[in-house]
Design an enzyme around this catalytic site. Structure first.
Site, PDB file in Angstrom:
ATOM      1  CD  GLU A   1      -3.137  -1.079   0.274  1.00 51.52           C
ATOM      2  OE1 GLU A   1      -3.027  -0.410  -0.568  1.00 51.52           O
ATOM      3  OE2 GLU A   1      -4.154  -2.066   0.254  1.00 51.52           O
TER       4      GLU A   1
ATOM      5  CG  HIS B   1      -4.586  -0.420   5.473  1.00 47.32           C
ATOM      6  ND1 HIS B   1      -6.099  -0.149   5.312  1.00 47.32           N
ATOM      7  CD2 HIS B   1      -4.210  -1.478   4.886  1.00 47.32           C
ATOM      8  CE1 HIS B   1      -6.439  -1.366   5.160  1.00 47.32           C
ATOM      9  NE2 HIS B   1      -5.367  -2.153   4.659  1.00 47.32           N
TER      10      HIS B   1
ATOM     11  CG  HIS C   1      -7.610  -5.404   7.149  1.00 47.78           C
ATOM     12  ND1 HIS C   1      -7.014  -6.594   6.620  1.00 47.78           N
ATOM     13  CD2 HIS C   1      -7.262  -4.508   6.507  1.00 47.78           C
ATOM     14  CE1 HIS C   1      -6.358  -6.421   5.641  1.00 47.78           C
ATOM     15  NE2 HIS C   1      -6.302  -5.058   5.522  1.00 47.78           N
TER      16      HIS C   1
ATOM     17  CG  HIS D   1      -9.043  -3.060   2.231  1.00 45.54           C
ATOM     18  ND1 HIS D   1      -8.351  -3.027   1.205  1.00 45.54           N
ATOM     19  CD2 HIS D   1      -8.349  -3.784   2.901  1.00 45.54           C
ATOM     20  CE1 HIS D   1      -7.130  -3.239   1.224  1.00 45.54           C
ATOM     21  NE2 HIS D   1      -7.231  -3.531   2.549  1.00 45.54           N
TER      22      HIS D   1
END
Ligand code: 13P
Ligand code: ZN
Length: 270
Positions: free
Chosen positions: A120, A143, A145, A215
């Site tokens: 990413e 980032h 989840h 996501h």
């Protein structure tokens, strides 16, 4: 004993160990299955002349974007396919320090091992480029989840502008106080793609945390702990909502008058 680049650089070491601390939280929360999630931190301010003169451990790698405001910038990045739970124990074995080359379109790995940065990276670096360009003093992007928030992104009704933000704010006053810009929505895009990077930058103009539909979330802040905190408060609200639903009722939420009162009392931006 082998020397580490962090020896004799306590400030840099502290910044990288903050990433390790947050990586441990992400694993404990159940938000970091396998290699799930990634973190980058702009560490340019901690780089000294001796570091600048270090040779690269890798040939220059194309970022896929030209990022003119990152010339001479340095980052610590989680490695691709590396686990957060491993990074928590050994940040220099599961992440690396990179520098952006003078053409602003490539990076080189400089330390400590040739660990390839996260897939990413385009989103992370594009966001850091935007911060430098706008003079925003944000250095970290995370980032991850989070289960409950990702679950809520699986229905159209929560993906309309600010619907989810207002619902989460209304679950407990602290969410509005500590995530005052709310949760933006980025429609589904291929993980690691430039399209995802572009959509993320656009949405971060108005929010500090954005949902990557079906996501995960992408959060930014002055440091990695503050970026994590914003996701943590949003996820707490999501859990309160789901808990109420599982007890068989739709939670009332705070009223709009109560939310407005919070904004005035704490001088919040929204
Ligand atoms: P990396 O292992 O490349 O960081 O990818 C994890 C992820 O969550 C991709 O969205
Ligand atoms: Zn992901």
């Amino acid at each position: 004993m082998t020397l580490s680049i962090l020896d004799g650089r306590p400030e840099l070491k502290r910044k990288i160990y903050e990433v390790a601390e947050v990586a441990g939280y992400l694993w404990q929360k159940g938000w970091a299955e396998r290699n799930g999630g990634n973190i980058t931190v702009n560490i340019t301010e901690y780089v000294d002349d001796a570091m600048r003169s270090l040779p690269a451990l890798s040939a220059p790698v194309a970022i896929g974007l030209t990022l003119p405001h990152l010339k001479g910038n340095w980052f610590y990045c989680k490695g691709t396919n590396r686990r957060m739970r491993d990074l928590a124990r050994a940040p220099m074995d599961n992440g690396s320090i990179i520098r952006i080359t003078d053409d602003c379109a490539h990076y080189e790995i400089v330390a400590e091992k040739p660990v390839k940065p996260t897939s990413e990276l385009p989103s992370h670096l594009a966001v850091h480029n935007d911060f430098v360009e706008r003079g925003v003093d944000y250095k970290a992007s995370v980032h991850t989840h989070p289960i409950e928030l990702v679950a809520m992104s699986h229905t159209d009704k929560f993906l309309k502008k600010d619907v989810l933000s207002n619902l989460l704010w209304s679950m407990i006053p602290e969410t509005k106080a500590f995530c005052p810009r709310g949760l933006g929505i980025v429609p589904y895009r291929l993980p690691g793609s430039l399209a995802l990077a572009e959509a993320t930058i656009a949405e971060l103009q108005d929010y500090d945390v954005v949902m990557w539909e079906k996501h995960g979330v992408f959060a930014v802040g002055p440091d990695v702990l503050e970026a994590f905190d914003q996701v943590d408060v949003l996820d707490k609200s999501a859990r309160i909502y789901m808990c109420a639903r599982s007890m068989g009722f739709e939670p009332d939420g705070m009223t709009s008058a109560q939310m407005k009162e919070m904004s005035v009392a704490f001088n919040l931006p929204k």
